[in-house]
Scaffold this motif. Structure first.
Motif, PDB file in Angstrom:
ATOM      1  N   LEU A  76       0.825  -1.208   0.000  1.00 55.01           N
ATOM      2  CA  LEU A  76       0.000   0.000   0.000  1.00 55.01           C
ATOM      3  C   LEU A  76       0.861   1.261   0.000  1.00 55.01           C
ATOM      4  O   LEU A  76       0.540   2.245  -0.689  1.00 55.01           O
ATOM      5  N   LEU A  77       1.948   1.251   0.764  1.00 52.70           N
ATOM      6  CA  LEU A  77       2.850   2.405   0.750  1.00 52.70           C
ATOM      7  C   LEU A  77       3.469   2.597  -0.630  1.00 52.70           C
ATOM      8  O   LEU A  77       3.541   3.723  -1.145  1.00 52.70           O
ATOM      9  N   LEU A  78       3.918   1.514  -1.243  1.00 49.88           N
ATOM     10  CA  LEU A  78       4.550   1.597  -2.556  1.00 49.88           C
ATOM     11  C   LEU A  78       3.560   2.083  -3.610  1.00 49.88           C
ATOM     12  O   LEU A  78       3.874   2.986  -4.403  1.00 49.88           O
ATOM     13  N   ALA A  79       2.364   1.496  -3.627  1.00 48.56           N
ATOM     14  CA  ALA A  79       1.357   1.912  -4.603  1.00 48.56           C
ATOM     15  C   ALA A  79       0.937   3.358  -4.375  1.00 48.56           C
ATOM     16  O   ALA A  79       0.718   4.113  -5.342  1.00 48.56           O
ATOM     17  N   SER A  80       0.840   3.784  -3.109  1.00 51.61           N
ATOM     18  CA  SER A  80       0.478   5.175  -2.813  1.00 51.61           C
ATOM     19  C   SER A  80       1.535   6.147  -3.319  1.00 51.61           C
ATOM     20  O   SER A  80       1.221   7.217  -3.852  1.00 51.61           O
ATOM     21  N   LEU A  81       2.819   5.780  -3.166  1.00 53.54           N
ATOM     22  CA  LEU A  81       3.895   6.651  -3.649  1.00 53.54           C
ATOM     23  C   LEU A  81       3.871   6.773  -5.163  1.00 53.54           C
ATOM     24  O   LEU A  81       4.025   7.878  -5.711  1.00 53.54           O
TER      25      LEU A  81
END
Length: 306
Positions: free
Chosen positions: A179-184
């Motif tokens: 989720l952090l990677l996709a959000s970035l």
């Protein structure tokens, strides 16, 4: 009048022997390890000659609240190589419990390379038609997913010797990293490239010399759309390690191009090198934890046609 939902059905082949599967499903201590639906299960003492097993169950629902109830199960063990069955009745008197009462079974069907583990159960709800509607739209699909996910967690435990507690920790690490990677990727595509292209990304693309003069804004927008699409790809294909390889390659290309065009970015505390390294690390963690994740999709959710 709102029709109630269909009974929940889950079927999953597990490469194990009957005794191991029977023990991990009939022992309360082992059962609560893998089943998301229960926080605690306690067998009550049997009366003399009683074939049924009475038990108490409890499920934490958050905010310090829990739902508890009682149940009765009966097991029908068979000889070697034969199918086994365990039936169940359960219910809760708590006013906050959506489930009033229900019942179902577990089937243990031997096959050449293991056991097909099957459950089917149904229940009646409280709160009238609003309760039926809430159950049909949200609770029953979530309860069915939790059952299937738990079955696959049990499969991983028996086949790969990875305890459910470790599996759950790996799943949390994986989904948080994902989720952090996709959000970035989504934010990098939306904010500086689509909403505010004049903040510097268009000028940075022009400095690379890779694009025709005057077309930087169009290419900046196209790159932003591609980064947003990559965020969606990571979420949709998060179990496929090729998705992380693709994002790592794109990270190296974009970070390298930015630093070649403007070497001074290396001195910035939150420049492309810092951001790229953080995103690369998140991708590596998500890829590393993708291999042993339980998946409800591995289970059959409808009975086979007879």
């Amino acid at each position: 009048m709102i029709a109630p939902g269909k009974p929940i059905y889950v079927e999953l082949p597990i490469r194990t022997n009957m005794e191991a599967l029977w023990m991990h499903t009939q022992s309360p201590k082992l059962h609560r390890e893998w089943d998301l639906r229960f926080s605690d299960i306690e067998y009550l003492p049997r009366r003399d000659g009683e074939a049924r097993q009475r038990f108490l169950y409890r499920t934490r629902i958050g905010f310090g609240l829990s739902v508890s109830g009682t149940g009765v199960s009966r097991s029908y063990p068979a000889g070697p190589g034969e199918e086994r069955l365990s039936t169940l009745r359960f219910g809760s008197e708590q006013p906050i419990s959506l489930i009033r009462e229900g019942g179902g079974y577990w089937r243990y069907k031997p096959e050449a390379d293991g056991i097909v583990f099957i459950t089917r159960y149904d229940y009646r709800t409280r709160f009238g038609e609003p309760g039926v509607l809430f159950d049909r739209l949200l609770f029953r699909p979530l309860f069915g997913w939790a059952t299937a996910w738990s079955f696959d967690a049990l499969r991983i435990w028996l086949e790969r010797r990875i305890p459910p507690a470790a599996t759950i920790r790996l799943a949390l690490v994986h989904y948080i990293s994902l989720l952090l990677l996709a959000s970035l990727w989504f934010c990098q595509g939306l904010v500086p490239k689509l909403l505010f292209p004049d903040s510097g990304d268009a000028a940075l693309l022009a400095a690379t010399g890779w694009f025709p003069a005057g077309a930087e804004r169009s290419w900046t927008a196209a790159l932003g759309i591609a980064e947003i699409a990559l965020a969606g790809l990571l979420l949709a294909r998060h179990r496929d390690k090729r998705s992380y390889a693709l994002q790592s390659l794109l990270l190296v290309v974009l970070t390298g191009a930015a630093l070649i065009a403007r070497p001074g970015l290396l001195s910035e505390p939150f420049g492309p090198l810092t951001l790229g390294a953080a995103m690369l690390g998140l991708g590596l963690v998500a890829a590393w934890t993708a291999g042993d994740l339980p998946s409800a999709r591995r289970c059959r959710r409808h009975p086979r046609a007879r």
